[in-house]
Scaffold this active site. Structure first.
Site, PDB file in Angstrom:
ATOM      1  N   GLY A 152       0.840  -1.201   0.000  1.00  0.00           N
ATOM      2  CA  GLY A 152       0.000   0.000   0.000  1.00  0.00           C
ATOM      3  C   GLY A 152       0.874   1.250   0.000  1.00  0.00           C
ATOM      4  N   GLY A 164      -7.782  -7.504  -6.999  1.00  0.00           N
ATOM      5  CA  GLY A 164      -6.349  -7.396  -7.326  1.00  0.00           C
ATOM      6  C   GLY A 164      -5.677  -8.698  -6.910  1.00  0.00           C
ATOM      7  N   ILE A 173      -4.395  -9.688  -4.102  1.00  0.00           N
ATOM      8  CA  ILE A 173      -4.837 -10.248  -2.819  1.00  0.00           C
ATOM      9  C   ILE A 173      -6.259 -10.791  -2.951  1.00  0.00           C
ATOM     10  CG2 ILE A 173      -5.416  -9.659  -0.413  1.00  0.00           C
ATOM     11  CD1 ILE A 173      -2.938  -7.735  -0.529  1.00  0.00           C
ATOM     12  N   PRO A 175     -14.853  -5.814 -15.142  1.00  0.00           N
ATOM     13  CA  PRO A 175     -14.561  -7.245 -15.014  1.00  0.00           C
ATOM     14  C   PRO A 175     -13.099  -7.529 -15.358  1.00  0.00           C
ATOM     15  CG  PRO A 175     -16.426  -6.855 -16.495  1.00  0.00           C
ATOM     16  CD  PRO A 175     -15.858  -5.516 -16.165  1.00  0.00           C
ATOM     17  N   ARG A 188      -7.227  -1.377   4.170  1.00  0.00           N
ATOM     18  CA  ARG A 188      -6.903  -0.202   4.972  1.00  0.00           C
ATOM     19  C   ARG A 188      -8.114   0.176   5.817  1.00  0.00           C
ATOM     20  NH1 ARG A 188      -2.482  -1.335   4.270  1.00  0.00           N
ATOM     21  NH2 ARG A 188      -0.789  -0.192   3.292  1.00  0.00           N
ATOM     22  N   ASP A 230      -8.129  -6.641  10.187  1.00  0.00           N
ATOM     23  CA  ASP A 230      -6.675  -6.591  10.388  1.00  0.00           C
ATOM     24  C   ASP A 230      -6.201  -5.137  10.392  1.00  0.00           C
ATOM     25  OD1 ASP A 230      -4.035  -7.567  10.643  1.00  0.00           O
ATOM     26  OD2 ASP A 230      -3.712  -7.370   8.482  1.00  0.00           O
ATOM     27  N   GLU A 278      -4.168   3.384  13.763  1.00  0.00           N
ATOM     28  CA  GLU A 278      -3.356   2.248  14.200  1.00  0.00           C
ATOM     29  C   GLU A 278      -2.166   2.785  14.981  1.00  0.00           C
ATOM     30  OE1 GLU A 278      -2.446  -0.227  10.821  1.00  0.00           O
ATOM     31  OE2 GLU A 278      -4.553  -0.513  10.370  1.00  0.00           O
ATOM     32  N   HIS A 296      -2.912  -5.423  12.421  1.00  0.00           N
ATOM     33  CA  HIS A 296      -2.261  -5.268  11.108  1.00  0.00           C
ATOM     34  C   HIS A 296      -1.139  -6.310  10.918  1.00  0.00           C
ATOM     35  CE1 HIS A 296      -1.639  -2.120   7.724  1.00  0.00           C
ATOM     36  NE2 HIS A 296      -1.321  -3.319   7.303  1.00  0.00           N
ATOM     37  N   GLY A 345      -1.212  -8.625   8.440  1.00  0.00           N
ATOM     38  CA  GLY A 345      -1.322  -9.206   7.094  1.00  0.00           C
ATOM     39  C   GLY A 345      -0.028  -9.753   6.529  1.00  0.00           C
ATOM     40  N   SER A 346       1.008  -8.946   6.553  1.00  0.00           N
ATOM     41  CA  SER A 346       2.260  -9.394   5.925  1.00  0.00           C
ATOM     42  C   SER A 346       3.257  -9.909   6.961  1.00  0.00           C
ATOM     43  CB  SER A 346       2.883  -8.237   5.138  1.00  0.00           C
ATOM     44  OG  SER A 346       3.251  -7.194   6.026  1.00  0.00           O
TER      45      SER A 346
HETATM   46  C1  DGY Z   1       1.138  -3.280   3.019  1.00  0.00           C
HETATM   47  O1  DGY Z   1       2.222  -3.690   2.611  1.00  0.00           O
HETATM   48  O2  DGY Z   1       0.533  -2.362   2.492  1.00  0.00           O
HETATM   49  C2  DGY Z   1       0.611  -3.973   4.222  1.00  0.00           C
HETATM   50  O3  DGY Z   1      -0.566  -3.410   4.664  1.00  0.00           O
HETATM   51  C3  DGY Z   1       1.656  -3.955   5.298  1.00  0.00           C
HETATM   52  O4  DGY Z   1       1.400  -4.973   6.213  1.00  0.00           O
END
Ligand code: DGY
Length: 321
Positions: A80, A158, A160, A183, A240, A264, A269, A288, A290-291
């Site tokens: 992001g 996308g 993800i 689409p 986000r 998440d 934050e 947060h 996610g990664s």
């Molecule tokens: C990103 O890479 O945008 C993720 O939200 C970071 O964890």
């Protein structure tokens, strides 16, 4: 010849990324704890050639002015980039790269975890267990929703969103739908149907938010959106926090407009511990993550470092913005 200087916003970067930079550059590392501080970055940034950005602090005009003319490239260790003034960087001819793709599967795994945790009432169940109110005899106690046979709606197909779609298939979901600008051929390949946002809200048992935050998408989950959703719907956000109007979400969860949420990402934050979302039994929150796996963070650090090195060497960035 002078080695380029790279300012690293955060001391806790996986070593593989830092080592790559150290081979060719001098590093200045901001090491304030527990988070990088804007003041520390501003103090150290003057004259650097590149920036390794691993923070959700805003990267804006003030930071760029303070850096000065030498700054050639920014590598953000994130997919992001809503916290980065891309237009201002481009105006100044500064290259910028991010770290897409390498975190896709880690974030998609978290989306799956949140879908199940929220739908199967993990938070509420754990509170009951810990407070001694585990009801052993009741056939109707703590019932939740399952993925099997459900309609999964993905907002933003996308990388993800696609990874989430592929991962829910083995759970025998009934239908996968998605919305977005238009689409996508990848949607067809996955067997996901393109629908309007309105239809997605009305039809989905699970709504997974995986689109970027932009002026267009900010607060798109508001009272009006929640009113369109099924009362049994589960909302999951791995994108986000700003995509959701949190006051509206609190009302929707309290008033039973939707069944549950798994988040998440939040605003702000860290979320204050006394925030109303944190007191809701039907809201499963994680900070947060996610990664946040060893492998993904290593891959992100290496890709951010490669973006910087290529920028400094006048080569195309592997992941330009
Ligand atoms: C990103 O890479 O945008 C993720 O939200 C970071 O964890």
């Amino acid at each position: 010849m002078r080695r380029p200087i790279v300012l690293v916003s955060n001391a806790e970067i996986p070593e593989m990324g830092l080592n790559l930079l150290k081979e060719k550059c001098e590093l200045i590392i901001c090491s304030e704890q527990p988070y990088p501080s804007r003041a520390d970055i501003l103090r150290k940034i003057k004259g650097v050639d590149a920036l390794f950005w691993c923070t959700h602090l805003k990267l804006d005009k003030e930071i760029l002015d303070e850096a000065g003319e030498n700054l050639k490239v920014v590598g953000t260790m994130s997919a992001g980039y809503d916290h980065i003034d891309i237009a201002e960087l481009k105006n100044r001819g500064i290259l910028v790269g991010n770290t897409p793709n390498v975190l896709t599967s880690a974030v998609a795994e978290v989306a799956l975890g949140l879908m199940i945790a929220a739908a199967r009432r993990f938070h509420e169940g754990q509170l009951a267990l810990m407070s001694g109110s585990w009801n052993t005899g009741a056939a109707q106690w703590m019932l939740g929703m399952e993925l099997r046979g459900s309609t999964v709606g993905i907002v933003g197909l996308g990388g993800i969103g696609q990874a989430v779609a592929r991962r829910v298939q083995p759970f025998e979901v009934g239908r996968i739908i998605y919305c977005g600008h238009s689409p996508k051929k990848e949607g067809e390949a996955i067997g996901a149907e393109f629908v309007s946002l309105e239809e997605l809200l009305q039809e989905s048992d699970f709504v997974v938010v995986s689109c970027p935050l932009s002026p267009e998408t900010k607060g798109m989950f508001n009272d009006e959106a929640f009113a369109k959703m099924k009362k049994t719907a589960v909302l999951v956000n791995v994108a986000r926090g700003g995509l959701i109007d949190q006051e509206a979400l609190v009302r929707a969860l309290q008033d039973g407009k939707i069944q549950a949420a798994g988040l998440d990402v939040m605003t702000p934050e860290p979320l204050p511990t006394n925030h109303p979302l944190a007191s809701l039994k039907n809201c499963f929150l994680i900070p947060h993550l996610g990664s946040a796996t060893v492998k993904t963070r290593q891959d992100m650090a290496v890709l951010a470092a490669r973006n910087i090195l290529c920028g400094l060497e006048g080569k195309p960035l592997p992941a330009p913005l």
